[in-house]
Design a protein around this motif. Structure first.
Motif, PDB file in Angstrom:
ATOM      1  N   THR A 125       2.527  -4.888   2.422  1.00  0.00           N
ATOM      2  CA  THR A 125       1.888  -6.161   2.755  1.00  0.00           C
ATOM      3  C   THR A 125       1.030  -6.648   1.580  1.00  0.00           C
ATOM      4  O   THR A 125       0.807  -5.934   0.608  1.00  0.00           O
ATOM      5  N   ASP A 126       0.531  -7.872   1.718  1.00  0.00           N
ATOM      6  CA  ASP A 126      -0.391  -8.435   0.725  1.00  0.00           C
ATOM      7  C   ASP A 126      -1.847  -8.200   1.094  1.00  0.00           C
ATOM      8  O   ASP A 126      -2.755  -8.620   0.372  1.00  0.00           O
ATOM      9  N   GLN A 127      -2.082  -7.532   2.231  1.00  0.00           N
ATOM     10  CA  GLN A 127      -3.457  -7.252   2.644  1.00  0.00           C
ATOM     11  C   GLN A 127      -4.110  -6.237   1.708  1.00  0.00           C
ATOM     12  O   GLN A 127      -3.480  -5.250   1.318  1.00  0.00           O
ATOM     13  N   ASP A 128      -5.375  -6.447   1.395  1.00  0.00           N
ATOM     14  CA  ASP A 128      -6.131  -5.423   0.677  1.00  0.00           C
ATOM     15  C   ASP A 128      -6.329  -4.227   1.596  1.00  0.00           C
ATOM     16  O   ASP A 128      -6.609  -4.383   2.786  1.00  0.00           O
ATOM     17  N   GLU A 129      -6.180  -3.030   1.030  1.00  0.00           N
ATOM     18  CA  GLU A 129      -6.406  -1.818   1.813  1.00  0.00           C
ATOM     19  C   GLU A 129      -7.886  -1.453   1.704  1.00  0.00           C
ATOM     20  O   GLU A 129      -8.340  -0.930   0.686  1.00  0.00           O
ATOM     21  N   VAL A 130      -8.640  -1.768   2.754  1.00  0.00           N
ATOM     22  CA  VAL A 130     -10.097  -1.571   2.722  1.00  0.00           C
ATOM     23  C   VAL A 130     -10.493  -0.129   2.990  1.00  0.00           C
ATOM     24  O   VAL A 130     -11.647   0.253   2.757  1.00  0.00           O
ATOM     25  N   ILE A 131      -9.559   0.677   3.492  1.00  0.00           N
ATOM     26  CA  ILE A 131      -9.914   2.043   3.879  1.00  0.00           C
ATOM     27  C   ILE A 131      -9.950   2.974   2.675  1.00  0.00           C
ATOM     28  O   ILE A 131     -10.778   3.883   2.615  1.00  0.00           O
ATOM     29  N   THR A 132      -9.070   2.760   1.719  1.00  0.00           N
ATOM     30  CA  THR A 132      -9.074   3.612   0.526  1.00  0.00           C
ATOM     31  C   THR A 132     -10.140   3.153  -0.459  1.00  0.00           C
ATOM     32  O   THR A 132     -10.665   2.044  -0.366  1.00  0.00           O
ATOM     33  N   LYS A 133     -10.428   3.995  -1.443  1.00  0.00           N
ATOM     34  CA  LYS A 133     -11.489   3.696  -2.405  1.00  0.00           C
ATOM     35  C   LYS A 133     -11.003   2.877  -3.595  1.00  0.00           C
ATOM     36  O   LYS A 133     -11.819   2.321  -4.337  1.00  0.00           O
ATOM     37  N   TRP A 308      -5.954  -4.565  12.672  1.00  0.00           N
ATOM     38  CA  TRP A 308      -4.710  -4.182  13.339  1.00  0.00           C
ATOM     39  C   TRP A 308      -3.906  -5.407  13.768  1.00  0.00           C
ATOM     40  O   TRP A 308      -2.675  -5.413  13.695  1.00  0.00           O
ATOM     41  N   SER A 309      -4.604  -6.438  14.205  1.00  0.00           N
ATOM     42  CA  SER A 309      -3.884  -7.654  14.596  1.00  0.00           C
ATOM     43  C   SER A 309      -3.226  -8.294  13.373  1.00  0.00           C
ATOM     44  O   SER A 309      -2.115  -8.834  13.463  1.00  0.00           O
ATOM     45  N   ASN A 310      -3.872  -8.192  12.217  1.00  0.00           N
ATOM     46  CA  ASN A 310      -3.246  -8.676  10.985  1.00  0.00           C
ATOM     47  C   ASN A 310      -2.000  -7.875  10.630  1.00  0.00           C
ATOM     48  O   ASN A 310      -1.006  -8.423  10.142  1.00  0.00           O
ATOM     49  N   ASP A 311      -2.050  -6.556  10.879  1.00  0.00           N
ATOM     50  CA  ASP A 311      -0.855  -5.728  10.672  1.00  0.00           C
ATOM     51  C   ASP A 311       0.313  -6.260  11.496  1.00  0.00           C
ATOM     52  O   ASP A 311       1.447  -6.368  11.003  1.00  0.00           O
ATOM     53  N   MET A 312       0.031  -6.579  12.755  1.00  0.00           N
ATOM     54  CA  MET A 312       1.098  -7.033  13.646  1.00  0.00           C
ATOM     55  C   MET A 312       1.605  -8.417  13.254  1.00  0.00           C
ATOM     56  O   MET A 312       2.810  -8.696  13.330  1.00  0.00           O
ATOM     57  N   VAL A 313       0.717  -9.285  12.810  1.00  0.00           N
ATOM     58  CA  VAL A 313       1.143 -10.603  12.343  1.00  0.00           C
ATOM     59  C   VAL A 313       2.046 -10.463  11.121  1.00  0.00           C
ATOM     60  O   VAL A 313       3.061 -11.169  10.987  1.00  0.00           O
ATOM     61  N   ASP A 314       1.718  -9.541  10.222  1.00  0.00           N
ATOM     62  CA  ASP A 314       2.563  -9.296   9.055  1.00  0.00           C
ATOM     63  C   ASP A 314       3.971  -8.876   9.474  1.00  0.00           C
ATOM     64  O   ASP A 314       4.964  -9.269   8.846  1.00  0.00           O
ATOM     65  N   ILE A 315       4.062  -8.060  10.512  1.00  0.00           N
ATOM     66  CA  ILE A 315       5.381  -7.634  10.999  1.00  0.00           C
ATOM     67  C   ILE A 315       6.132  -8.804  11.621  1.00  0.00           C
ATOM     68  O   ILE A 315       7.332  -8.990  11.381  1.00  0.00           O
ATOM     69  N   ILE A 316       5.433  -9.618  12.401  1.00  0.00           N
ATOM     70  CA  ILE A 316       6.087 -10.783  13.016  1.00  0.00           C
ATOM     71  C   ILE A 316       6.609 -11.720  11.940  1.00  0.00           C
ATOM     72  O   ILE A 316       7.685 -12.328  12.093  1.00  0.00           O
ATOM     73  N   ASP A 317       5.876 -11.817  10.831  1.00  0.00           N
ATOM     74  CA  ASP A 317       6.325 -12.668   9.718  1.00  0.00           C
ATOM     75  C   ASP A 317       7.653 -12.189   9.127  1.00  0.00           C
ATOM     76  O   ASP A 317       8.389 -12.978   8.526  1.00  0.00           O
ATOM     77  N   LEU A 318       7.961 -10.907   9.291  1.00  0.00           N
ATOM     78  CA  LEU A 318       9.190 -10.344   8.716  1.00  0.00           C
ATOM     79  C   LEU A 318      10.396 -10.460   9.636  1.00  0.00           C
ATOM     80  O   LEU A 318      11.532 -10.231   9.196  1.00  0.00           O
ATOM     81  N   LEU A 319      10.165 -10.793  10.894  1.00  0.00           N
ATOM     82  CA  LEU A 319      11.251 -10.753  11.876  1.00  0.00           C
ATOM     83  C   LEU A 319      12.396 -11.699  11.521  1.00  0.00           C
ATOM     84  O   LEU A 319      13.571 -11.375  11.720  1.00  0.00           O
ATOM     85  N   GLU A 320      12.069 -12.867  11.005  1.00  0.00           N
ATOM     86  CA  GLU A 320      13.123 -13.827  10.666  1.00  0.00           C
ATOM     87  C   GLU A 320      14.040 -13.261   9.584  1.00  0.00           C
ATOM     88  O   GLU A 320      15.273 -13.399   9.659  1.00  0.00           O
ATOM     89  N   ASN A 321      13.436 -12.606   8.603  1.00  0.00           N
ATOM     90  CA  ASN A 321      14.233 -11.993   7.537  1.00  0.00           C
ATOM     91  C   ASN A 321      15.086 -10.851   8.084  1.00  0.00           C
ATOM     92  O   ASN A 321      16.262 -10.710   7.722  1.00  0.00           O
ATOM     93  N   TRP A 322      14.508 -10.021   8.948  1.00  0.00           N
ATOM     94  CA  TRP A 322      15.270  -8.928   9.546  1.00  0.00           C
ATOM     95  C   TRP A 322      16.426  -9.456  10.386  1.00  0.00           C
ATOM     96  O   TRP A 322      17.469  -8.814  10.487  1.00  0.00           O
ATOM     97  N   ASN A 323      16.220 -10.615  10.991  1.00  0.00           N
ATOM     98  CA  ASN A 323      17.261 -11.186  11.848  1.00  0.00           C
ATOM     99  C   ASN A 323      18.367 -11.866  11.035  1.00  0.00           C
ATOM    100  O   ASN A 323      19.445 -12.130  11.554  1.00  0.00           O
ATOM    101  N   ASP A 324      18.095 -12.154   9.769  1.00  0.00           N
ATOM    102  CA  ASP A 324      19.081 -12.818   8.908  1.00  0.00           C
ATOM    103  C   ASP A 324      20.034 -11.833   8.252  1.00  0.00           C
ATOM    104  O   ASP A 324      21.190 -12.169   7.955  1.00  0.00           O
ATOM    105  N   LYS A 325      19.556 -10.618   8.002  1.00  0.00           N
ATOM    106  CA  LYS A 325      20.400  -9.651   7.295  1.00  0.00           C
ATOM    107  C   LYS A 325      19.942  -8.234   7.613  1.00  0.00           C
ATOM    108  O   LYS A 325      18.822  -8.007   8.076  1.00  0.00           O
ATOM    109  N   GLY A 326      20.826  -7.298   7.348  1.00  0.00           N
ATOM    110  CA  GLY A 326      20.482  -5.904   7.547  1.00  0.00           C
ATOM    111  C   GLY A 326      20.836  -5.386   8.928  1.00  0.00           C
ATOM    112  O   GLY A 326      21.623  -5.976   9.671  1.00  0.00           O
TER     113      GLY A 326
END
Length: 490
Positions: A125-133, A308-326
């Protein structure tokens, strides 16, 4: 426990106390042969596991005693023999407790029309990982897809729980004292899932599922297998560093970050104490609501729910691509998307529905929804399932969901259940006092939960008007439910 394990344990429990006169009726060699055959049968059919080690040791002792004992010699209880019997009893106690406490358990068989396959996908994802240092780190996720299949499956089933979650589990509950092999007995658990089998040639609604905080992200086999078998593609989130473990394609394992948790929760009591005091004080709902609303601001769990909700939104953003190929090409119905989750994941699921218009309905399985819900209202169908908490438990969600929804809002409670009853925990650890589960039968509790969740999404995601989630409250006396539509109760 498995059948031969029970027979073996009964054998080593009873035989040492059988009188010599009874043993003499059968030659020693037949006793020794019987013990050996029972062990061989157990090892070949069921397989060994470390929880049975005391029983195996007792079997060896029995063989040795049968070999050296002089049955014709008069028996006399001595101090040495007394100590031996005491040691025997202690071994027997441990021998019974270990396999009962950590059994090779059975998962409910799915009842839907489809077989269930699974597939792992690595997401950057493009999210910054705030948990790591490292400030340059970006958030990476591993998601497990559960999907319907019409393939005639045979052969090897998917092992129960991936290795990273297993290791995270044993490290959490043994505080690092137990070696990793102690969790390998889970290889003996029979799942009803097959990796990478062909997906059925249909389009299916998509459900995003979010796990509990510090839990096995994939420890929901009973719940997710059943719902997927009813015709849903389920995307099982693993929120990196906040689930017990995640295994990435290069073999790297990322585990729950206890240091981050400790740092983030340092000021928790500043928020929790006013809330507890507000529930114990003799004040009105409105007065308490104002206190809760203020105390919840800045609570670290609100940031987690948002992440966590941002994680899920990122996945929903990918669904169209997954539905187009693969692998999932033309198998996803992107007009029918729902979200649900357990515990903190249930709160995150509710948060996703506030922020993403693509979600048609959401369900929260016994999670507190920290965050902005206290100041807003849903405009889509929502299902809330609560465990049967004691009366003194602070019902924070009564304030979070005070406005409910302009659409359907189902407020339900699974009676005699505990917080872990929505996971596989009651199957994995069947002792209520240790597992923290309720007194409800594990299989019945899961049956009610899966039927309710499926019925809810059938009605409000699949748009099947024949389904009525509230009818289940009439069918099961252990399910309480109130149904709201807008400002009215139905």
């Amino acid at each position: 426990m498995r059948a031969l394990e029970i027979i073996l344990l009964f054998f080593v429990t009873i035989l040492p106390f059988v009188k010599r006169q009874s043993i003499k009726k059968i030659p020693k060699k037949y006793w020794i042969l019987s013990i050996c055959l029972l062990m061989i049968l157990h090892f070949s059919v069921e397989g060994w596991r470390w929880q049975m080690t005391p029983a195996y040791l007792l079997m060896v002792i029995l063989i040795w005693r049968m070999y050296v004992i002089d049955i014709n010699k008069p028996y006399k209880l001595t101090f040495r023999r007394g100590l031996g019997y005491l040691g025997l009893i202690m071994l027997l106690i441990v021998g019974w407790i270990l396999p009962i406490l950590l059994p090779v358990f059975s998962l409910p068989e799915p009842t839907g029309a489809y077989k269930v396959g699974t597939k792992w996908i690595h997401v950057k994802t493009d999210q910054d990982e705030v948990i790591t240092k490292d400030p340059n780190d970006k958030r990476e996720l591993m998601v497990k897809i559960w999907y319907p299949s019409t393939t005639t499956v045979s052969g090897k089933r998917e092992p129960y729980v991936d290795q990273a979650n297993r290791l995270g589990f044993i490290n959490k509950y043994s505080m690092g004292f137990l070696p990793s092999f102690t969790i390998n007995y889970l290889d003996r658990v029979k799942t009803h899932v097959y990796e990478d089998i062909t997906i059925a040639k249909e389009t299916f609604p998509v459900l995003i599922f979010s796990h509990g905080y510090g839990s096995k992200s994939t420890g929901y086999y009973a719940l997710l297998t059943e719902i997927a078998s009813q015709g849903y593609v389920i995307i099982n989130m693993t929120h990196t560093y906040e689930s017990l473990g995640a295994t990435f394609p290069d073999g790297t394992m990322k585990f729950f970050d206890y240091e981050y948790q400790s740092n983030e929760s340092k000021e928790s009591m500043k928020h929790i104490t006013p809330i507890k005091d507000a529930f114990s004080a003799n004040i009105s709902f409105e007065e308490r609501h104002a206190i809760l609303r203020k105390a919840s601001k800045g609570y670290f769990v609100s940031d987690m729910v948002e992440r966590w909700s941002n994680d899920m939104v990122d996945i929903i953003d990918l669904l169209e691509n997954w539905n187009d190929k693969g692998f999932f090409k033309e198998r996803l119905d992107l007009n029918k998307i729902g979200v649900f989750g357990h515990s903190r994941g249930g709160g995150a699921a509710g948060q996703v529905m506030i922020k993403d218009h693509r979600i048609k309905a959401a369900a929260n399985l016994d999670g507190i929804q920290w965050g902005e819900m206290m100041d807003t209202i849903y405009h889509k169908p929502f299902l809330y399932i609560s465990a049967d908490w004691p009366v003194e438990h602070e019902d924070i969600n009564s304030h979070v969901y005070r406005h409910k929804s302009t659409d359907y809002f189902y407020e339900s409670k699974l009676l005699q259940s505990g917080h872990p009853n929505f996971m596989d925990i009651p199957f994995m650890i069947p002792l209520q006092s240790i597992a923290g589960t309720g007194s409800i039968d594990a299989t019945l509790g899961m049956k009610i939960t899966t039927q309710l969740v499926t019925s809810f999404f059938d009605r409000h995601v699949k748009n099947d008007e024949r389904k009525d989630p509230s009818s289940l409250a009439k069918e099961y006396e252990l399910l309480e439910m109130k149904v709201y539509k807008g400002d009215s109760i139905r």
